[in-house]
Motif scaffolding. Sequence first.
Motif, PDB file in Angstrom:
ATOM      1  N   ARG A 257      34.042  41.552  29.893  1.00 42.05           N
ATOM      2  CA  ARG A 257      33.404  41.814  31.186  1.00 42.05           C
ATOM      3  C   ARG A 257      34.393  41.568  32.330  1.00 42.05           C
ATOM      4  O   ARG A 257      34.479  42.358  33.267  1.00 42.05           O
ATOM      5  CB  ARG A 257      32.168  40.929  31.350  1.00 42.05           C
ATOM      6  CG  ARG A 257      31.378  41.224  32.611  1.00 42.05           C
ATOM      7  CD  ARG A 257      30.133  40.397  32.713  1.00 42.05           C
ATOM      8  NE  ARG A 257      29.031  41.074  32.017  1.00 42.05           N
ATOM      9  CZ  ARG A 257      27.835  40.553  31.841  1.00 42.05           C
ATOM     10  NH1 ARG A 257      27.562  39.343  32.288  1.00 42.05           N
ATOM     11  NH2 ARG A 257      26.886  41.240  31.227  1.00 42.05           N
ATOM     12  N   LYS A 258      35.177  40.488  32.228  1.00 42.23           N
ATOM     13  CA  LYS A 258      36.154  40.172  33.262  1.00 42.23           C
ATOM     14  C   LYS A 258      37.241  41.240  33.325  1.00 42.23           C
ATOM     15  O   LYS A 258      37.619  41.693  34.407  1.00 42.23           O
ATOM     16  CB  LYS A 258      36.777  38.802  32.984  1.00 42.23           C
ATOM     17  CG  LYS A 258      37.789  38.370  34.018  1.00 42.23           C
ATOM     18  CD  LYS A 258      38.379  37.018  33.712  1.00 42.23           C
ATOM     19  CE  LYS A 258      39.415  36.673  34.759  1.00 42.23           C
ATOM     20  NZ  LYS A 258      40.321  35.633  34.337  1.00 42.23           N
ATOM     21  N   LEU A 259      37.745  41.655  32.166  1.00 42.27           N
ATOM     22  CA  LEU A 259      38.777  42.692  32.128  1.00 42.27           C
ATOM     23  C   LEU A 259      38.244  44.027  32.660  1.00 42.27           C
ATOM     24  O   LEU A 259      38.958  44.750  33.363  1.00 42.27           O
ATOM     25  CB  LEU A 259      39.307  42.866  30.701  1.00 42.27           C
ATOM     26  CG  LEU A 259      40.169  41.725  30.170  1.00 42.27           C
ATOM     27  CD1 LEU A 259      40.428  41.911  28.683  1.00 42.27           C
ATOM     28  CD2 LEU A 259      41.481  41.637  30.936  1.00 42.27           C
ATOM     29  N   HIS A 260      37.009  44.331  32.349  1.00 42.01           N
ATOM     30  CA  HIS A 260      36.402  45.570  32.841  1.00 42.01           C
ATOM     31  C   HIS A 260      36.322  45.548  34.359  1.00 42.01           C
ATOM     32  O   HIS A 260      36.631  46.548  35.020  1.00 42.01           O
ATOM     33  CB  HIS A 260      35.016  45.750  32.220  1.00 42.01           C
ATOM     34  CG  HIS A 260      34.362  47.022  32.594  1.00 42.01           C
ATOM     35  ND1 HIS A 260      33.480  47.131  33.633  1.00 42.01           N
ATOM     36  CD2 HIS A 260      34.497  48.269  32.072  1.00 42.01           C
ATOM     37  CE1 HIS A 260      33.085  48.375  33.741  1.00 42.01           C
ATOM     38  NE2 HIS A 260      33.676  49.096  32.803  1.00 42.01           N
ATOM     39  N   LEU A 261      35.938  44.426  34.926  1.00 44.35           N
ATOM     40  CA  LEU A 261      35.862  44.294  36.380  1.00 44.35           C
ATOM     41  C   LEU A 261      37.252  44.440  37.006  1.00 44.35           C
ATOM     42  O   LEU A 261      37.428  45.162  37.988  1.00 44.35           O
ATOM     43  CB  LEU A 261      35.245  42.949  36.763  1.00 44.35           C
ATOM     44  CG  LEU A 261      35.133  42.653  38.249  1.00 44.35           C
ATOM     45  CD1 LEU A 261      34.252  43.684  38.946  1.00 44.35           C
ATOM     46  CD2 LEU A 261      34.571  41.258  38.462  1.00 44.35           C
ATOM     47  N   GLU A 262      38.242  43.779  36.407  1.00 45.01           N
ATOM     48  CA  GLU A 262      39.608  43.870  36.927  1.00 45.01           C
ATOM     49  C   GLU A 262      40.131  45.301  36.851  1.00 45.01           C
ATOM     50  O   GLU A 262      40.789  45.787  37.782  1.00 45.01           O
ATOM     51  CB  GLU A 262      40.534  42.921  36.169  1.00 45.01           C
ATOM     52  CG  GLU A 262      40.268  41.459  36.462  1.00 45.01           C
ATOM     53  CD  GLU A 262      41.081  40.512  35.581  1.00 45.01           C
ATOM     54  OE1 GLU A 262      41.900  40.983  34.767  1.00 45.01           O
ATOM     55  OE2 GLU A 262      40.872  39.293  35.704  1.00 45.01           O
ATOM     56  N   LEU A 263      39.840  45.988  35.747  1.00 44.62           N
ATOM     57  CA  LEU A 263      40.267  47.368  35.590  1.00 44.62           C
ATOM     58  C   LEU A 263      39.598  48.266  36.629  1.00 44.62           C
ATOM     59  O   LEU A 263      40.254  49.118  37.243  1.00 44.62           O
ATOM     60  CB  LEU A 263      39.959  47.853  34.176  1.00 44.62           C
ATOM     61  CG  LEU A 263      40.378  49.282  33.840  1.00 44.62           C
ATOM     62  CD1 LEU A 263      41.881  49.464  34.010  1.00 44.62           C
ATOM     63  CD2 LEU A 263      39.962  49.619  32.420  1.00 44.62           C
ATOM     64  N   SER A 264      38.320  48.075  36.867  1.00 46.26           N
ATOM     65  CA  SER A 264      37.599  48.863  37.870  1.00 46.26           C
ATOM     66  C   SER A 264      38.197  48.647  39.255  1.00 46.26           C
ATOM     67  O   SER A 264      38.376  49.605  40.020  1.00 46.26           O
ATOM     68  CB  SER A 264      36.122  48.486  37.891  1.00 46.26           C
ATOM     69  OG  SER A 264      35.505  48.867  36.694  1.00 46.26           O
TER      70      SER A 264
END
Length: 94
Positions: free
Chosen positions: A76-83
Amino acid sequence: MKSKRDQLEIIMDVMEVINDGYGSKSSIMKYANLSNTLLEKYISILTSKGLIKYEDGHYKMTEKGIELLEKLRKIRKLHLELSELINSISEELY
């Protein structure tokens, strides 16, 4: 408007609620925002996979469940950072 949650998001929400100490069915329904039918479905999945257990009248996380929840939090954290990175690049290009 936020789109519907997918199965993985619902599973993570249920696990987060249980991990926070809200292990009764009514609490899980309330804090994970689920109907009784969906709650039963996901409780069954999580129990059968050994991620949660029913003990002393409440659902509790197993060690395996805690490990999976940590992985899901990282995703979830990586997805947010990628977005955020994609948005920043888009702003620079357009």
